[in-house]
Write an enzyme that holds these catalytic residues in place. Sequence first.
Site, PDB file in Angstrom:
ATOM      1  CB  SER A  68      -0.903   0.017   1.232  1.00 44.13           C
ATOM      2  OG  SER A  68      -1.423   1.332   1.395  1.00 44.13           O
TER       3      SER A  68
ATOM      4  CG  MET B  97      -8.350   7.062   2.489  1.00 43.82           C
ATOM      5  SD  MET B  97      -7.365   7.156   3.982  1.00 43.82           S
ATOM      6  CE  MET B  97      -6.681   5.491   4.006  1.00 43.82           C
TER       7      MET B  97
ATOM      8  CG  MET C 260     -11.347   3.141   2.124  1.00 44.64           C
ATOM      9  SD  MET C 260      -9.830   3.097   3.077  1.00 44.64           S
ATOM     10  CE  MET C 260      -8.634   3.140   1.752  1.00 44.64           C
TER      11      MET C 260
ATOM     12  CG  ASP D  82      -5.131   2.231   0.915  1.00 48.07           C
ATOM     13  OD1 ASP D  82      -6.083   1.447   0.846  1.00 48.07           O
ATOM     14  OD2 ASP D  82      -3.989   1.894   1.298  1.00 48.07           O
TER      15      ASP D  82
ATOM     16  CG  ASP E 185      -6.160  -3.033   3.184  1.00 49.28           C
ATOM     17  OD1 ASP E 185      -5.087  -2.778   3.754  1.00 49.28           O
ATOM     18  OD2 ASP E 185      -6.810  -2.192   2.523  1.00 49.28           O
TER      19      ASP E 185
HETATM   20  C1  DX5 Z   1      -6.357   1.478   5.605  1.00 48.98           C
HETATM   21  C2  DX5 Z   1      -5.866   1.087   4.246  1.00 48.98           C
HETATM   22  C3  DX5 Z   1      -4.786   0.093   4.238  1.00 48.98           C
HETATM   23  C4  DX5 Z   1      -3.505   0.534   4.900  1.00 48.98           C
HETATM   24  C5  DX5 Z   1      -2.719  -0.682   5.255  1.00 48.98           C
HETATM   25  O1  DX5 Z   1      -7.531   2.178   5.478  1.00 48.98           O
HETATM   26  O2  DX5 Z   1      -6.934   0.537   3.493  1.00 48.98           O
HETATM   27  O3  DX5 Z   1      -4.509  -0.316   2.891  1.00 48.98           O
HETATM   28  O4  DX5 Z   1      -2.733   1.351   4.099  1.00 48.98           O
HETATM   29  O5  DX5 Z   1      -1.607  -0.285   5.977  1.00 48.98           O
HETATM   30  P1  DX5 Z   1      -0.906  -1.223   7.063  1.00 48.98           P
HETATM   31  O6  DX5 Z   1      -0.418  -2.460   6.327  1.00 48.98           O
HETATM   32  O7  DX5 Z   1       0.202  -0.390   7.586  1.00 48.98           O
HETATM   33  O8  DX5 Z   1      -1.945  -1.576   8.080  1.00 48.98           O
HETATM   34 ZN    ZN Z   2      -6.455  -0.420   1.522  1.00 50.08          ZN
END
Ligand code: DX5
Ligand code: ZN
Length: 220
Positions: free
Chosen positions: A8, A37, A68, A35, A175
């Site tokens: 990610s 957001m 998201m 990701d 994830d």
């Molecule tokens: C959180 C994201 C994840 C995040 C994962 O909302 O969807 O993809 O970046 O990061 P780690 O592996 O650090 O939990």
């Molecule tokens: Zn994610």
Amino acid sequence: MEYILSPSLLACDFSVIGEELKQLEEAGVEWVHLDVMDGQFVENISFGVPFVKSIRKKTDLFFDVHLMIVEPIRFVKQFVEAGANLISFHVEATDRVKETIDKIHSLGCKAGVVCSPDTDVEEILQYADQVELLLIMSVQPGFGAQTYLEYCTAKIMKVRQYLTAHGLSAWLEVDGGINASNLKTILKAGADVIVAGNAAFSGGDIVANVKALREAGMPS
Ligand code: DX5
Ligand code: ZN
């Protein structure tokens, strides 16, 4: 165990994004997890279409875009045009799930549905025969570097059993909070696509981090 690693970029150093992508390729990674957001569906803002478009020029990695955002159908066309290979979106973010899947497919892109940790897996299983990927969040969406929620392991097992029982080939992605210590448990539960933010980028040596994750996932 055979699985796809999807690092990610949320955890990368954005000031040297070209270098980070090069290191991912050098490490032998094939997917990258993006990701997106919106500050509404989750309490955080990351990046959007222009970012995806600009890094598309730098790499041929498979773009695994995790939206998201509320009412994702509004933006799927732009993300496909920006270079997404797969777009997944939250079932909690829209009442138009089927329509959104169809729209993604009509644009020639692969589609995935996501459930947050406290959403029942039935909410995504009902689309299992229509999508290329099911994504189980194992932290509350919005931020990287959180701790893996143990109760999600049972959800992974349930989805794997369902896919096997129905002869379905959708990927099962997990994830959030995955690292070299818990990776094996998650793979054994049935995941075949693993997102890693912090575990892939922390300390800056991506090649070494990816190698450590691969070793941790090897059968013992
Ligand atoms: C959180 C994201 C994840 C995040 C994962 O909302 O969807 O993809 O970046 O990061 P780690 O592996 O650090 O939990
Ligand atoms: Zn994610």
